[in-house]
Every structure is written in C-alpha cells, then in structure tokens.
Write an enzyme that holds these catalytic residues in place. Structure first.
Site, mmCIF file in Angstrom:
data_model
loop_
_atom_site.group_PDB
_atom_site.id
_atom_site.type_symbol
_atom_site.label_atom_id
_atom_site.label_comp_id
_atom_site.label_asym_id
_atom_site.label_seq_id
_atom_site.Cartn_x
_atom_site.Cartn_y
_atom_site.Cartn_z
ATOM 1 N N ARG A 161 76.604 -8.555 21.335
ATOM 2 C CA ARG A 161 76.760 -7.131 21.659
ATOM 3 C C ARG A 161 76.823 -6.333 20.363
ATOM 4 N NH1 ARG A 161 75.158 -8.062 26.015
ATOM 5 N NH2 ARG A 161 76.151 -7.712 28.031
ATOM 6 N N GLU A 206 72.933 1.538 22.822
ATOM 7 C CA GLU A 206 71.515 1.306 23.170
ATOM 8 C C GLU A 206 71.064 2.303 24.235
ATOM 9 O OE1 GLU A 206 71.414 -2.680 24.688
ATOM 10 O OE2 GLU A 206 72.184 -3.515 22.835
ATOM 11 N N HIS A 237 66.953 -5.587 23.106
ATOM 12 C CA HIS A 237 67.843 -6.285 24.054
ATOM 13 C C HIS A 237 67.041 -7.104 25.071
ATOM 14 C CE1 HIS A 237 72.077 -6.172 26.000
ATOM 15 N NE2 HIS A 237 71.454 -7.302 26.305
HETATM 16 C C1 8YV Z 1 71.005 -9.143 30.118
HETATM 17 C C2 8YV Z 1 72.889 -9.631 28.480
HETATM 18 O O1 8YV Z 1 69.644 -9.012 30.143
HETATM 19 O O2 8YV Z 1 73.628 -10.977 30.279
HETATM 20 C C3 8YV Z 1 73.930 -10.289 29.325
HETATM 21 O O3 8YV Z 1 75.121 -10.110 28.997
HETATM 22 O O4 8YV Z 1 73.203 -9.102 27.503
HETATM 23 C C4 8YV Z 1 71.433 -9.583 28.768
HETATM 24 O O5 8YV Z 1 70.870 -10.781 28.384
HETATM 25 C C5 8YV Z 1 71.615 -7.886 30.598
HETATM 26 O O6 8YV Z 1 72.937 -7.718 30.288
HETATM 27 C C6 8YV Z 1 71.417 -7.745 32.090
HETATM 28 O O7 8YV Z 1 72.298 -6.850 32.692
#
Ligand code: 8YV
Length: 331
Positions: A250, A279, A297
């Site tokens: 993150r 983001e 992302h």
């Molecule tokens: C996802 C991610 O694509 O799963 C997670 O925490 O950061 C990503 O890989 C995204 O969050 C989907 O909501």
C-alpha cells in the site's frame, strides 16, 4: 444482525447483493444463480453518496479497495446491510472498528492473490534494477540512437540480498521467487516465522535492524496506523547507498516526499511502485523521475486471480448467508 436471522433469508427471498465494480463474468454468473444481484456493468466508480443510495436495497455489499468505508459511511449504511465482503486482501479502505460496532461482518480474500502479487513485485524489482522504464521510454520516443558498453548500465539482481518487510503470504511467495535468482533473504515481521517456513531467511526484530542489510527491499506489510509513513527519510537513510525499493502493498507505508528526495539525490538507485498514496492522483514528483518504475495498482490483475478473488468473496458471502462463520472474517 444475528446468524439466526441471516440463515432464514433463503426461505423468504434471495438476499440482495450490491456489487460495487464489474467482476469477472464467471463470478457474476455464480452470484446471480443464488442472489438478487445489483451489478455495475459499466464499472463506474461510485461516490460515497451513490454507494449509500444503492446500498439501500442491499443486504450484503461486495466491495473493492476503491470504495472507502469510513466511519461516517458505515454509520450511514442502511440498517439492512449485514456484511461487506471485500474483493481484496487489503482492507484498509474499511474502518473495521466502525463496522464491528455496528455488527457488520467484514471479509477479505487472502491467499488467492499471493502468486500474482509476488510476480508483480519481481517485475518491479527487475524493472527498477535494470532501468526498464527509462529504456522503454528511449525506444518509444526514438531517443535510442547508440549503443556503448556504458549505455543503460543497471544493477544486477542475481545473488544479492533482498529485504522483505512483512513476511505474510505474499512476502513468503516473493522470498521463494527471489531465491530463484539466488537472492539471500532477510526479513522483518511482527513475529519470526517457524524455522521450517523460513527456508534460511534471516529474521530482524525491528525495521531499523533490517534496512542496513537491504540493497533490495520489497514491501509486503498491510497498511495500518502503525505502518502509515513507516518508510520515512530517516529509515530510507538506513538503506545502503544505491538500494532498490519495491512496493506492491500500500502507498500509505511510504512517505512520498522522502522517497522522491532519495530518488532525486540518487541515494536510492531506483524504486518500483505499484501502489501509491491517493491513487490515482499520485504525487506528481514520481512522474518526473526516470529511476521510478511505475505501475497502476495491477499487482493481482491476472485472469486466474481475478476469478479466484471473486469466488473467494462469494464463499465468504455464502457462509454469512448460511449463518456460518466466513473463512476470511476480519471484523
Ligand atoms: C486488488 C489489492 O486488485 O487485494 C488487494 O488488497 O491491493 C489489489 O491487488 C484490489 O484491492 C481489489 O479491490
């Protein structure tokens, strides 16, 4: 909400499920077979007010990290909403304390995206070390005119030391992949792994202890109040000169001003980043840096993983509706 109530849903009418984003077809098909589904075929990003409005007809919400369930949003959710089943492993977009105090169940999708995310981390590690962004730009913009032994010389990854910050599921897969490049693994985690799971990785009890050992650093810890801005100017200063920093976890874990300053001064050789603060309105400083390899992302964005995330979210949803404890409950 009690489990007794939810388990009676099936007898009255199918529970209503609001899905905030367009999910893979196979996932939506399965959802529709059992539930009254409110889908988002155009994949529009809902504002909080739109989300709350749409939630008025929902018992359960399937959400992504793009929807922010702050304490305020959770307080305004209609009474009938009993669960938020996330299509994500990270759940920093949900105020879990607020959800808990309203008795709203929250789940996530661990395990199924570890391989895809570790692939992206490896891509960023290699791309940052070997100046992939800069090289690609030279080719695309016709600025590649020459070749010489000193042209585009980067850092070799093979046999180097990799520090892993957060040795959870993704961190452990990353370690395994990096061993394929002969890398020596050092890590920091809240607790050391069992020796059998370490595969020779060397544990450091604090972040500060770990950093001086890391010519390469990959971040895999969750965003929590404790990890917010964890990598700041002082800690970047603990890395060896010419380190490479990779983040697929993150953006909040990094202090952007500090990283950008270290990349500008070349104290840090390069960064590979898939996640950012705020983001997609990222710190503009990153866009100007040729030694930043930037992705939007896409850590878990493979067909297999998207399906698996959706099915995992539905498994949790099914359990909640059946009055069982969902496998991946986080609140
Ligand atoms: C996802 C991610 O694509 O799963 C997670 O925490 O950061 C990503 O890989 C995204 O969050 C989907 O909501």
């Amino acid at each position: 909400m009690t489990h007794t109530n939810t388990s009676t849903w099936g007898k009255i009418e199918a529970p209503a499920v609001l899905v905030t984003r367009k999910l893979p077809d196979a996932v939506e098909d399965r959802l529709r077979r059992t539930y009254k589904a409110f889908l988002n075929p155009d994949d529009r990003l809902y504002s909080s007010d739109e989300l709350l409005n749409k939630a008025s007809e929902a018992d359960i919400i399937i959400a992504c990290h793009t929807e922010k369930f702050t304490a305020d949003v959770i307080a305004r959710l209609p009474e009938r909403v009993v669960a938020i089943c996330n299509f994500s492993v990270g759940y920093d977009h949900v105020d879990t304390a607020a959800a808990k105090s309203r008795g709203i169940i929250v789940t996530n999708t661990p395990d199924v995206l570890s391989d895809a995310t570790a692939e992206t981390a490896m891509l960023l590690l290699l791309g940052a070390a070997r100046r992939a962004s800069e090289g690609e730009m030279l080719v695309r913009t016709r600025q590649w005119r020459d070749w010489s032994p000193s042209f585009m010389v980067g850092l070799q990854v093979t046999g180097k030391r990799l520090g892993i910050l957060g040795m959870g599921r993704v961190g452990q897969v990353m370690a395994q992949r990096a061993r394929g490049f002969g890398m020596e693994i050092h890590y920091h985690n809240r607790r050391p792994l069992d020796p059998a799971a370490e595969h020779g990785a060397i544990y450091h009890p604090t972040v500060d202890n770990l950093l001086p050992h890391c010519p390469f650093l990959s971040i895999h810890c969750p965003a929590t109040p404790e990890t917010q801005g964890l990598l700041d100017a002082r800690r970047f200063g603990l890395l060896p000169k010419n380190a490479v920093v990779v983040n697929t976890a993150r953006g909040a874990i990094i202090d952007d001003d500090a990283l950008i300053a270290a990349l500008r001064s070349r104290q840090i050789f390069a960064a590979g980043l898939d996640v950012f603060n705020n983001e997609p309105e990222i710190h503009p400083g990153y866009r100007e840096l040729t030694n930043a390899f930037l992705l939007p992302h896409i850590g878990s964005a493979t067909r297999e993983t998207r399906d698996a995330m959706g099915f995992r979210a539905l498994d949790n949803l099914d359990a909640i509706v059946a009055g069982r404890e969902p496998k991946d409950r986080v609140a």
